[in-house]
Write a protein that holds these residues in place. Structure first.
Motif, PDB file in Angstrom:
ATOM      1  N   GLY A  60     -30.379 -10.871 -33.923  1.00 47.67           N
ATOM      2  CA  GLY A  60     -29.227 -11.672 -32.983  1.00 47.67           C
ATOM      3  C   GLY A  60     -28.033 -11.910 -33.633  1.00 47.67           C
ATOM      4  N   TYR A  61     -27.199 -12.866 -33.544  1.00 41.99           N
ATOM      5  CA  TYR A  61     -25.915 -13.011 -33.546  1.00 41.99           C
ATOM      6  C   TYR A  61     -25.843 -14.170 -34.647  1.00 41.99           C
ATOM      7  CZ  TYR A  61     -25.262  -9.106 -30.287  1.00 41.99           C
ATOM      8  OH  TYR A  61     -25.477  -8.032 -29.605  1.00 41.99           O
ATOM      9  N   LEU A  62     -24.479 -13.794 -35.430  1.00 44.41           N
ATOM     10  CA  LEU A  62     -23.968 -14.886 -36.202  1.00 44.41           C
ATOM     11  C   LEU A  62     -22.424 -15.127 -35.924  1.00 44.41           C
ATOM     12  CD1 LEU A  62     -24.904 -17.013 -38.691  1.00 44.41           C
ATOM     13  CD2 LEU A  62     -23.610 -15.103 -40.079  1.00 44.41           C
ATOM     14  N   SER A  63     -21.693 -16.446 -35.476  1.00 46.66           N
ATOM     15  CA  SER A  63     -20.443 -16.212 -35.071  1.00 46.66           C
ATOM     16  C   SER A  63     -19.833 -16.512 -36.337  1.00 46.66           C
ATOM     17  CB  SER A  63     -20.242 -17.779 -34.417  1.00 46.66           C
ATOM     18  OG  SER A  63     -20.724 -18.827 -35.100  1.00 46.66           O
ATOM     19  N   THR A  64     -18.522 -15.926 -36.445  1.00 44.86           N
ATOM     20  CA  THR A  64     -17.698 -15.701 -37.462  1.00 44.86           C
ATOM     21  C   THR A  64     -16.434 -16.273 -37.386  1.00 44.86           C
ATOM     22  OG1 THR A  64     -17.122 -13.573 -37.176  1.00 44.86           O
ATOM     23  CG2 THR A  64     -19.047 -13.725 -38.685  1.00 44.86           C
ATOM     24  N   GLN A  65     -16.228 -16.840 -36.017  1.00 47.46           N
ATOM     25  CA  GLN A  65     -15.141 -17.356 -35.559  1.00 47.46           C
ATOM     26  C   GLN A  65     -15.264 -18.776 -34.756  1.00 47.46           C
ATOM     27  OE1 GLN A  65     -11.902 -15.006 -33.915  1.00 47.46           O
ATOM     28  NE2 GLN A  65     -12.145 -13.295 -35.470  1.00 47.46           N
ATOM     29  N   THR A  66     -14.455 -19.734 -34.828  1.00 43.18           N
ATOM     30  CA  THR A  66     -14.569 -20.743 -33.645  1.00 43.18           C
ATOM     31  C   THR A  66     -14.474 -20.132 -32.336  1.00 43.18           C
ATOM     32  OG1 THR A  66     -12.231 -21.606 -33.824  1.00 43.18           O
ATOM     33  CG2 THR A  66     -14.154 -22.380 -35.327  1.00 43.18           C
ATOM     34  N   GLN A  67     -15.053 -20.890 -31.346  1.00 44.69           N
ATOM     35  CA  GLN A  67     -15.099 -20.429 -29.978  1.00 44.69           C
ATOM     36  C   GLN A  67     -15.364 -19.038 -29.541  1.00 44.69           C
ATOM     37  OE1 GLN A  67     -10.994 -21.861 -28.721  1.00 44.69           O
ATOM     38  NE2 GLN A  67     -11.723 -23.748 -28.420  1.00 44.69           N
ATOM     39  N   SER A  68     -16.288 -18.684 -30.073  1.00 46.49           N
ATOM     40  CA  SER A  68     -17.007 -17.199 -29.662  1.00 46.49           C
ATOM     41  C   SER A  68     -17.742 -17.308 -28.406  1.00 46.49           C
ATOM     42  CB  SER A  68     -17.756 -16.768 -30.808  1.00 46.49           C
ATOM     43  OG  SER A  68     -16.927 -16.663 -31.990  1.00 46.49           O
ATOM     44  N   LEU A  69     -17.644 -16.363 -27.619  1.00 51.60           N
ATOM     45  CA  LEU A  69     -18.357 -16.158 -26.241  1.00 51.60           C
ATOM     46  C   LEU A  69     -18.414 -14.465 -26.292  1.00 51.60           C
ATOM     47  CD1 LEU A  69     -19.360 -17.546 -23.599  1.00 51.60           C
ATOM     48  CD2 LEU A  69     -17.053 -16.600 -22.662  1.00 51.60           C
ATOM     49  N   ALA A  70     -19.704 -14.341 -25.845  1.00 46.84           N
ATOM     50  CA  ALA A  70     -20.305 -12.931 -25.833  1.00 46.84           C
ATOM     51  C   ALA A  70     -21.028 -12.678 -24.157  1.00 46.84           C
ATOM     52  CB  ALA A  70     -21.093 -12.544 -26.946  1.00 46.84           C
ATOM     53  N   ILE A  71     -20.869 -11.961 -23.573  1.00 52.38           N
ATOM     54  CA  ILE A  71     -21.500 -11.939 -22.393  1.00 52.38           C
ATOM     55  C   ILE A  71     -22.245 -10.444 -22.041  1.00 52.38           C
ATOM     56  CG2 ILE A  71     -21.163 -11.996 -19.722  1.00 52.38           C
ATOM     57  CD1 ILE A  71     -20.874 -14.523 -20.949  1.00 52.38           C
ATOM     58  N   ALA A  72     -23.347 -10.237 -21.575  1.00 50.90           N
ATOM     59  CA  ALA A  72     -24.017  -9.229 -21.456  1.00 50.90           C
ATOM     60  C   ALA A  72     -23.461  -8.232 -20.493  1.00 50.90           C
ATOM     61  CB  ALA A  72     -25.447  -9.313 -20.955  1.00 50.90           C
ATOM     62  N   GLU A  73     -23.478  -6.934 -20.624  1.00 48.26           N
ATOM     63  CA  GLU A  73     -22.722  -6.060 -19.764  1.00 48.26           C
ATOM     64  C   GLU A  73     -23.457  -6.038 -18.247  1.00 48.26           C
ATOM     65  OE1 GLU A  73     -22.515  -2.123 -20.837  1.00 48.26           O
ATOM     66  OE2 GLU A  73     -20.790  -2.313 -22.334  1.00 48.26           O
ATOM     67  N   GLU A  74     -24.887  -6.193 -18.345  1.00 48.19           N
ATOM     68  CA  GLU A  74     -25.342  -6.481 -17.215  1.00 48.19           C
ATOM     69  C   GLU A  74     -26.113  -7.526 -16.777  1.00 48.19           C
ATOM     70  OE1 GLU A  74     -26.297  -3.461 -15.365  1.00 48.19           O
ATOM     71  OE2 GLU A  74     -25.546  -2.187 -16.895  1.00 48.19           O
ATOM     72  N   GLY A  75     -26.040  -7.732 -15.415  1.00 50.43           N
ATOM     73  CA  GLY A  75     -26.117  -8.926 -14.771  1.00 50.43           C
ATOM     74  C   GLY A  75     -27.819  -9.221 -14.295  1.00 50.43           C
ATOM     75  N   MET A  76     -28.115 -10.525 -13.917  1.00 51.02           N
ATOM     76  CA  MET A  76     -29.264 -10.866 -13.400  1.00 51.02           C
ATOM     77  C   MET A  76     -29.383 -11.937 -12.438  1.00 51.02           C
ATOM     78  SD  MET A  76     -32.876 -11.126 -15.378  1.00 51.02           S
ATOM     79  CE  MET A  76     -32.743  -9.493 -15.924  1.00 51.02           C
ATOM     80  N   ASP A  77     -29.381 -11.957 -11.115  1.00 50.85           N
ATOM     81  CA  ASP A  77     -29.165 -13.243 -10.275  1.00 50.85           C
ATOM     82  C   ASP A  77     -30.233 -14.314 -10.724  1.00 50.85           C
ATOM     83  OD1 ASP A  77     -27.224 -12.018  -8.795  1.00 50.85           O
ATOM     84  OD2 ASP A  77     -28.660 -10.780  -7.838  1.00 50.85           O
ATOM     85  N   ASN A  78     -31.592 -14.276 -10.529  1.00 50.98           N
ATOM     86  CA  ASN A  78     -32.526 -14.879 -10.850  1.00 50.98           C
ATOM     87  C   ASN A  78     -33.104 -14.723 -12.295  1.00 50.98           C
ATOM     88  OD1 ASN A  78     -32.075 -15.993  -8.292  1.00 50.98           O
ATOM     89  ND2 ASN A  78     -33.958 -15.002  -7.596  1.00 50.98           N
ATOM     90  N   ILE A  79     -32.717 -15.762 -13.320  1.00 50.29           N
ATOM     91  CA  ILE A  79     -32.965 -15.212 -14.754  1.00 50.29           C
ATOM     92  C   ILE A  79     -33.514 -16.596 -15.373  1.00 50.29           C
ATOM     93  CG2 ILE A  79     -30.511 -16.167 -15.164  1.00 50.29           C
ATOM     94  CD1 ILE A  79     -30.131 -13.779 -17.347  1.00 50.29           C
ATOM     95  N   SER A  80     -34.305 -15.906 -16.503  1.00 46.37           N
ATOM     96  CA  SER A  80     -34.639 -16.916 -17.478  1.00 46.37           C
ATOM     97  C   SER A  80     -34.020 -16.480 -18.829  1.00 46.37           C
ATOM     98  CB  SER A  80     -36.407 -16.884 -17.569  1.00 46.37           C
ATOM     99  OG  SER A  80     -36.481 -17.672 -18.909  1.00 46.37           O
ATOM    100  N   ILE A  81     -33.386 -17.343 -19.381  1.00 43.49           N
ATOM    101  CA  ILE A  81     -32.850 -16.802 -20.625  1.00 43.49           C
ATOM    102  C   ILE A  81     -33.128 -17.712 -21.779  1.00 43.49           C
ATOM    103  CG2 ILE A  81     -30.651 -17.892 -20.075  1.00 43.49           C
ATOM    104  CD1 ILE A  81     -29.345 -15.911 -21.967  1.00 43.49           C
ATOM    105  N   SER A  82     -33.413 -17.313 -23.292  1.00 39.85           N
ATOM    106  CA  SER A  82     -33.947 -18.052 -24.132  1.00 39.85           C
ATOM    107  C   SER A  82     -33.310 -17.595 -25.473  1.00 39.85           C
ATOM    108  CB  SER A  82     -35.394 -18.493 -24.123  1.00 39.85           C
ATOM    109  OG  SER A  82     -35.897 -16.973 -24.489  1.00 39.85           O
ATOM    110  N   ALA A  83     -33.032 -18.296 -26.466  1.00 44.90           N
ATOM    111  CA  ALA A  83     -32.647 -18.300 -27.735  1.00 44.90           C
ATOM    112  C   ALA A  83     -32.975 -19.000 -28.862  1.00 44.90           C
ATOM    113  CB  ALA A  83     -31.080 -17.759 -27.663  1.00 44.90           C
ATOM    114  N   ASP A  84     -33.301 -18.874 -29.891  1.00 39.56           N
ATOM    115  CA  ASP A  84     -33.144 -19.601 -31.056  1.00 39.56           C
ATOM    116  C   ASP A  84     -31.662 -19.963 -31.551  1.00 39.56           C
ATOM    117  OD1 ASP A  84     -35.806 -19.871 -30.672  1.00 39.56           O
ATOM    118  OD2 ASP A  84     -36.334 -18.291 -32.115  1.00 39.56           O
ATOM    119  N   VAL A  85     -31.474 -21.184 -31.536  1.00 35.21           N
ATOM    120  CA  VAL A  85     -30.040 -21.623 -32.081  1.00 35.21           C
ATOM    121  C   VAL A  85     -30.146 -22.492 -33.206  1.00 35.21           C
ATOM    122  CG1 VAL A  85     -27.755 -22.862 -31.158  1.00 35.21           C
ATOM    123  CG2 VAL A  85     -29.126 -21.505 -29.594  1.00 35.21           C
ATOM    124  N   CYS A  86     -29.453 -22.215 -34.360  1.00 35.56           N
ATOM    125  CA  CYS A  86     -29.214 -22.992 -35.348  1.00 35.56           C
ATOM    126  C   CYS A  86     -27.718 -23.310 -35.847  1.00 35.56           C
ATOM    127  CB  CYS A  86     -29.615 -22.564 -36.769  1.00 35.56           C
ATOM    128  SG  CYS A  86     -29.667 -23.656 -37.994  1.00 35.56           S
TER     129      CYS A  86
END
Length: 267
Positions: A69-95
């Motif tokens: 996955g990913y680790l933030s190394t700066q405050t206020q970090s935002l990453a968006i996927a290149e491809e889109g999806m209209d009706n979506i289920s998205i999940s992630a493990d956040v710590c």
């Protein structure tokens, strides 16, 4: 969860300040571990196909690839996927790794800008996250206007724990889950029309791992198959029914001469 060691030689840095953007959509299974700091990254996140990777563009702040996955190394970090999806289920493990910040998943994203994107005019998306105050929070930012759509305290919250966040979105209906349990339902009367998704971290050292997406069909507006909702709104998660609006009433269209009703009401 815990912070990585100082040795990060096997991770790719992905920064919003980089301008050499690779626009390829390679879905090969090999993880790119070049030391180049392009503004996009081949993620090992699952998109329903074991050989397909989600390509994220970092629009603000900085992430590095880390442990699936990913680790933030700066405050206020935002990453968006290149491809889109209209009706979506998205999940992630956040710590949050001990930090008191707001971090989680983004969906229905759209922006008129492609650089230095965070919040403001021309930028819209839903944000489901673990908040700095220990709540599961669903919010919406639309052209610089922020709106709270749902917030619930997380039982036995610990900023060093990992929390699985999942959001389903279709046709303005939003189902949010925390650690596999339905946490909030919201029907947006003015739904966002963007179809991009991503991740957001307000603090440094935040890990967002095991990102998974899949396309979903229409979300059932009345999930209580045996009940008629007279007012308000309810949602069901297995045998558990929760109210998702004030002044909610649902009735079951069966005749009983004698019955026992058992309820459990968390506070």
């Amino acid at each position: 969860c815990g912070l990585p060691s100082n040795d990060q030689s096997d991770t790719d840095s992905v920064s919003a300040t980089d301008t050499d953007t690779d626009t390829s959509t390679d879905t090969g299974s090999d993880t790119d571990t070049d030391s180049d700091t392009d503004a996009d990254s081949d993620s090992s996140s699952d998109s329903g196909d074991e050989d397909e990777k989600i390509i994220f563009n970092v629009l603000h702040g900085n992430f590095i690839e880390y442990t699936g996955g990913y680790l933030s190394t700066q405050t206020q970090s935002l990453a968006i996927a290149e491809e889109g999806m209209d009706n979506i289920s998205i999940s992630a493990d956040v710590c949050q790794n001990g930090g008191a910040t707001d971090n989680g998943i983004v969906f229905a994203f759209s922006s008129t800008s492609t650089q230095n994107v965070w919040e403001g005019e021309g930028i819209s998306y839903y944000f489901y996250f673990v908040s700095q105050s220990g709540t599961a929070y669903l919010g919406k930012t639309s052209d610089g206007n922020w709106r709270l759509m749902g917030e619930k305290p997380i039982s036995n919250y610990n900023a060093n724990n990992t929390y699985n966040l999942k959001a389903e979105y279709a046709g303005g209906k939003i189902y949010c889950y925390l650690n596999g349990q339905l946490n909030a339902v919201y029907v947006d009367e003015t739904p966002l029309t963007g179809n991009k998704f991503g991740i957001r971290a307000n603090g440094t050292g935040v890990s967002i791992l095991n990102i998974k997406i899949e396309e979903v069909g229409d979300i059932e507006a009345n999930p209580l198959k045996d009940f008629e909702i007279m007012s308000g709104a309810f949602a069901a998660n297995g045998d558990v029914i929760i109210s998702t609006a004030d002044n909610s009433l649902a009735v079951k269209d069966d005749n009983y001469i004698a019955a026992t009703i058992s309820l459990s009401t968390p506070i």
